[in-house]
Design a protein around this motif. Structure first.
Motif, PDB file in Angstrom:
ATOM      1  N   LEU A  48      -2.655   7.105   0.576  1.00 29.34           N
ATOM      2  CA  LEU A  48      -1.883   6.011   1.073  1.00 29.34           C
ATOM      3  C   LEU A  48      -1.788   5.313  -0.187  1.00 29.34           C
ATOM      4  O   LEU A  48       0.040   5.126  -0.270  1.00 29.34           O
ATOM      5  N   LEU A  49      -2.311   5.362  -0.936  1.00 27.60           N
ATOM      6  CA  LEU A  49      -1.782   4.718  -2.400  1.00 27.60           C
ATOM      7  C   LEU A  49      -1.340   5.201  -3.232  1.00 27.60           C
ATOM      8  O   LEU A  49      -0.432   4.531  -3.967  1.00 27.60           O
ATOM      9  N   ASN A  50      -1.194   6.514  -3.353  1.00 31.80           N
ATOM     10  CA  ASN A  50      -0.471   7.474  -4.512  1.00 31.80           C
ATOM     11  C   ASN A  50      -0.061   8.490  -4.057  1.00 31.80           C
ATOM     12  O   ASN A  50      -0.331   9.482  -3.039  1.00 31.80           O
ATOM     13  N   PRO A  51       1.013   8.012  -2.864  1.00 35.35           N
ATOM     14  CA  PRO A  51       2.125   8.859  -2.577  1.00 35.35           C
ATOM     15  C   PRO A  51       2.243  10.673  -3.816  1.00 35.35           C
ATOM     16  O   PRO A  51       2.635  11.204  -3.202  1.00 35.35           O
ATOM     17  N   ALA A  52       2.181  10.720  -5.215  1.00 32.51           N
ATOM     18  CA  ALA A  52       2.418  11.489  -5.247  1.00 32.51           C
ATOM     19  C   ALA A  52       1.215  12.086  -5.474  1.00 32.51           C
ATOM     20  O   ALA A  52       1.322  13.099  -5.906  1.00 32.51           O
ATOM     21  N   GLY A  53       0.228  11.384  -4.930  1.00 32.61           N
ATOM     22  CA  GLY A  53      -1.204  13.137  -4.848  1.00 32.61           C
ATOM     23  C   GLY A  53      -2.203  11.788  -4.873  1.00 32.61           C
ATOM     24  O   GLY A  53      -2.409  11.096  -6.219  1.00 32.61           O
ATOM     25  N   THR A  54      -2.956  12.425  -4.494  1.00 34.12           N
ATOM     26  CA  THR A  54      -4.640  12.242  -4.527  1.00 34.12           C
ATOM     27  C   THR A  54      -5.580  12.056  -5.371  1.00 34.12           C
ATOM     28  O   THR A  54      -5.425  13.614  -5.768  1.00 34.12           O
TER      29      THR A  54
END
Length: 245
Positions: free
Chosen positions: A91-97
């Motif tokens: 949720l906090l890293n839209p670019a990728g976990t």
């Protein structure tokens, strides 16, 4: 006793409630439009229900011996904690976990907790045979080390030369199937003792197998940079929750 039919009815009602309570969010997870919020709530809702029902079952049925089941509950709680952290990171890293992350620590912590629980159960079934106390750990170590060697030979070059993975990422990625193999080795030892005649232990074996399938598929997708939540892999992780509880 007259209370027996009532007890059976209560137990059956609790079981039906669990099945429906698990199926509804699990089905909604795959049918609703996937968003970070829906995945966080629905997927982890199944995990939370599994932990709650396992703890309830321990108390309601007065499980004996209790200690192995408490270790199983701790393992499921660690896995649930990891899932919540993973979806929050997503949720906090839209670019990728990020990988590895704090979530992986709790994912991997689940395995030794489960192995200890299975070992405690084996000891409770063979209390007079002290010579075999260390046997489950030896089995798990032998199988785990053997699989680590095989995976290193097969995949280390591919990961290093086709991806920008760090050593920490490589080791974490290989740790999952290795720990799955160790867990399956101890579960197999328990299955040999019980011959899977008891439904709870048959379901437990199915849960561990479902986890292994999910972890192997995850490793393949993650190594190729194609993993994302909402894939068919989640079905097997959800199966691990449901079958173990």
């Amino acid at each position: 006793p007259r209370s027996d039919p009532i007890s059976r009815l209560v137990r059956r009602s609790v079981w039906i409630f669990f099945v429906l309570a698990t199926l509804l969010p699990a089905t909604a997870y795959f049918l609703l439009e996937p968003t970070s919020i829906t995945k966080l709530v629905l997927y982890n809702g199944v995990g939370l229900l599994s932990v709650v029902l396992l703890i309830h079952g321990i108390r309601f049925h007065n499980a004996q011996p209790r200690e192995p089941w408490l270790w199983f509950a701790a393992g499921l709680t660690s896995f649930l904690t990891a899932d919540v952290l993973y979806y929050l990171l997503e949720l906090l890293n839209p670019a990728g976990t990020p990988f590895p992350s704090i979530a992986d620590l709790f994912y991997l912590l689940m395995y030794p907790l489960m192995i200890i629980g299975l070992t405690k159960m084996i000891r409770s079934l063979r209390p007079d045979d002290g010579r075999h106390d260390a046997a489950p750990f030896i089995d798990a170590a032998v199988v785990g080390i053997a699989m680590f060697g095989c995976l290193w030979v097969l995949f280390v070059d591919t990961v290093f030369f086709t991806d920008s993975s760090t050593t920490a990422a490589l080791m974490t990625q290989l740790a999952y199937p290795v720990m799955d193999a160790a867990l399956l080795a101890v579960a197999a030892r328990l299955a040999v003792i019980l011959h899977l005649k008891h439904p709870p232990f048959a379901l437990m074996t199915g849960a561990i197998t479902s986890l292994a399938v999910a972890d192997i598929a995850y490793g393949i997708y993650n190594a190729n940079g194609q993993f994302q939540t909402g894939l068919f892999i989640d079905f097997f992780w959800l199966g691990f929750y449901a079958l173990f509880a």
